[in-house]
Motif scaffolding. Structure first.
Motif, PDB file in Angstrom:
ATOM      1  N   THR A  36       5.384  -1.781   4.579  1.00 13.52           N
ATOM      2  CA  THR A  36       4.313  -1.562   3.610  1.00 13.52           C
ATOM      3  C   THR A  36       3.819  -0.125   3.650  1.00 13.52           C
ATOM      4  O   THR A  36       3.569   0.416   4.730  1.00 13.52           O
ATOM      5  N   TYR A  37       3.641   0.485   2.470  1.00  8.61           N
ATOM      6  CA  TYR A  37       3.250   1.884   2.363  1.00  8.61           C
ATOM      7  C   TYR A  37       1.753   2.085   2.113  1.00  8.61           C
ATOM      8  O   TYR A  37       1.148   3.004   2.662  1.00  8.61           O
ATOM      9  N   GLY A  69      15.930   1.737   0.250  1.00  4.00           N
ATOM     10  CA  GLY A  69      16.191   0.867  -0.898  1.00  4.00           C
ATOM     11  C   GLY A  69      15.059   0.888  -1.898  1.00  4.00           C
ATOM     12  O   GLY A  69      14.243   1.811  -1.932  1.00  4.00           O
ATOM     13  N   ASP A  70      15.017  -0.156  -2.713  1.00  3.96           N
ATOM     14  CA  ASP A  70      14.036  -0.236  -3.798  1.00  3.96           C
ATOM     15  C   ASP A  70      12.650  -0.587  -3.284  1.00  3.96           C
ATOM     16  O   ASP A  70      12.490  -1.259  -2.253  1.00  3.96           O
ATOM     17  N   LEU A  71      11.654  -0.133  -4.029  1.00  3.01           N
ATOM     18  CA  LEU A  71      10.262  -0.456  -3.739  1.00  3.01           C
ATOM     19  C   LEU A  71       9.808  -1.578  -4.659  1.00  3.01           C
ATOM     20  O   LEU A  71      10.397  -1.820  -5.710  1.00  3.01           O
ATOM     21  N   ALA A 107      -0.090  -4.239  -2.939  1.00  7.29           N
ATOM     22  CA  ALA A 107       0.529  -3.463  -1.865  1.00  7.29           C
ATOM     23  C   ALA A 107       1.871  -2.947  -2.345  1.00  7.29           C
ATOM     24  O   ALA A 107       2.587  -3.641  -3.081  1.00  7.29           O
ATOM     25  N   LEU A 108       2.199  -1.726  -1.933  1.00  6.31           N
ATOM     26  CA  LEU A 108       3.527  -1.180  -2.215  1.00  6.31           C
ATOM     27  C   LEU A 108       4.394  -1.434  -0.992  1.00  6.31           C
ATOM     28  O   LEU A 108       4.048  -1.014   0.123  1.00  6.31           O
ATOM     29  N   VAL A 109       5.523  -2.115  -1.196  1.00  9.61           N
ATOM     30  CA  VAL A 109       6.371  -2.521  -0.075  1.00  9.61           C
ATOM     31  C   VAL A 109       7.822  -2.139  -0.339  1.00  9.61           C
ATOM     32  O   VAL A 109       8.223  -1.852  -1.466  1.00  9.61           O
ATOM     33  N   THR A 159       4.159   0.751   9.355  1.00  3.55           N
ATOM     34  CA  THR A 159       3.345  -0.444   9.125  1.00  3.55           C
ATOM     35  C   THR A 159       4.209  -1.558   8.526  1.00  3.55           C
ATOM     36  O   THR A 159       4.860  -1.375   7.501  1.00  3.55           O
ATOM     37  N   GLN A 160       4.201  -2.717   9.195  1.00  2.00           N
ATOM     38  CA  GLN A 160       4.996  -3.850   8.731  1.00  2.00           C
ATOM     39  C   GLN A 160       4.205  -5.147   8.840  1.00  2.00           C
ATOM     40  O   GLN A 160       3.302  -5.262   9.672  1.00  2.00           O
TER      41      GLN A 160
END
Length: 225
Positions: A3-4, A22-24, A34-36, A79-80
């Protein structure tokens, strides 16, 4: 799930670039999102120094790209969440706190101001005067040492004056003292006030010539979340 950042659920589609590997994707939970990077195997990257360095740079780049589209709470590198459900639960449990913080950060950016002391001019070194001996020599050394202390003290007094003046204009500041003598002051400012900030900086630089002031570009509010 890597997670960004967290942000308010967008009203319009975001322009998403490539992530670390990879893709977001955007995961929404009501008013928060959330952007992951769902498919990132972060453990594999940790075991390769070259990939790790590149991943850090990509993490910052992704956050900066997002920052120019919406107000965000940037997350630390690495962060995960263990699963999609854990991430959704986290957003649900913290939505009031995160929304309040996002409202405080709306339209603002972080600016880093580096304060570097200018090398001081000191009295001539007694060693350069070969005719000076004995008592005169030691007296000259003592005077030179005292002059250095006096100038350093004056420089530190100026630094406190600089910080005081800046904080009067921009109260949202955080100071990071550097072991190398270079202090970094982080300012949280409305992005629309950037030109005014440069004007203030020019005034302060002229007022305090014993310090070099270097201002960085607008960044996500890393130090204010």
């Amino acid at each position: 799930m890597y997670t960004y950042a967290f942000f308010k659920s967008p009203k319009h589609p975001l322009q998403l670039t490539e992530g670390i590997a990879g893709d977001l994707a955007v995961i929404e939970r009501g008013v928060l999102s959330a952007l992951v990077e769902p498919d990132l195997e972060f453990e594999n990257i940790q075991n390769d120094d070259t990939q790790l360095v590149q991943a850090v740079l990509t993490h910052d780049r992704v956050i900066c790209d997002l920052f120019w589209q919406v107000t965000i709470l940037p997350l630390r590198f690495g962060t995960q969440f263990l699963s999609y459900d854990r991430l959704i639960d986290h957003l649900s449990e913290n939505h009031e706190k995160y929304l309040e913080k996002l409202n405080q950060l709306e339209g603002k950016a972080e600016y880093r101001l580096k304060l570097t002391p200018i090398e001081l001019e000191l009295p001539a070194n007694p060693e350069t005067n070969g005719s000076m001996k004995g008592r005169d020599y030691f007296q000259a050394k003592k005077q030179q040492y005292q002059a250095r202390l006096d100038q350093q003290d004056q420089q530190q007094q100026e630094l406190q004056q600089i910080l005081s003046e800046i904080e009067q204009v921009y109260p949202n500041t955080k100071l990071k003292e550097g072991a190398d003598g270079i202090d970094k002051l982080y300012l949280l400012i409305d992005k629309r006030e950037e030109m005014t900030l440069y004007q203030h900086l020019n005034e302060w630089q002229n007022q305090y010539p014993h310090w070099e002031m270097g201002l960085g570009e607008a960044l996500p509010p890393y130090h204010f979340v």
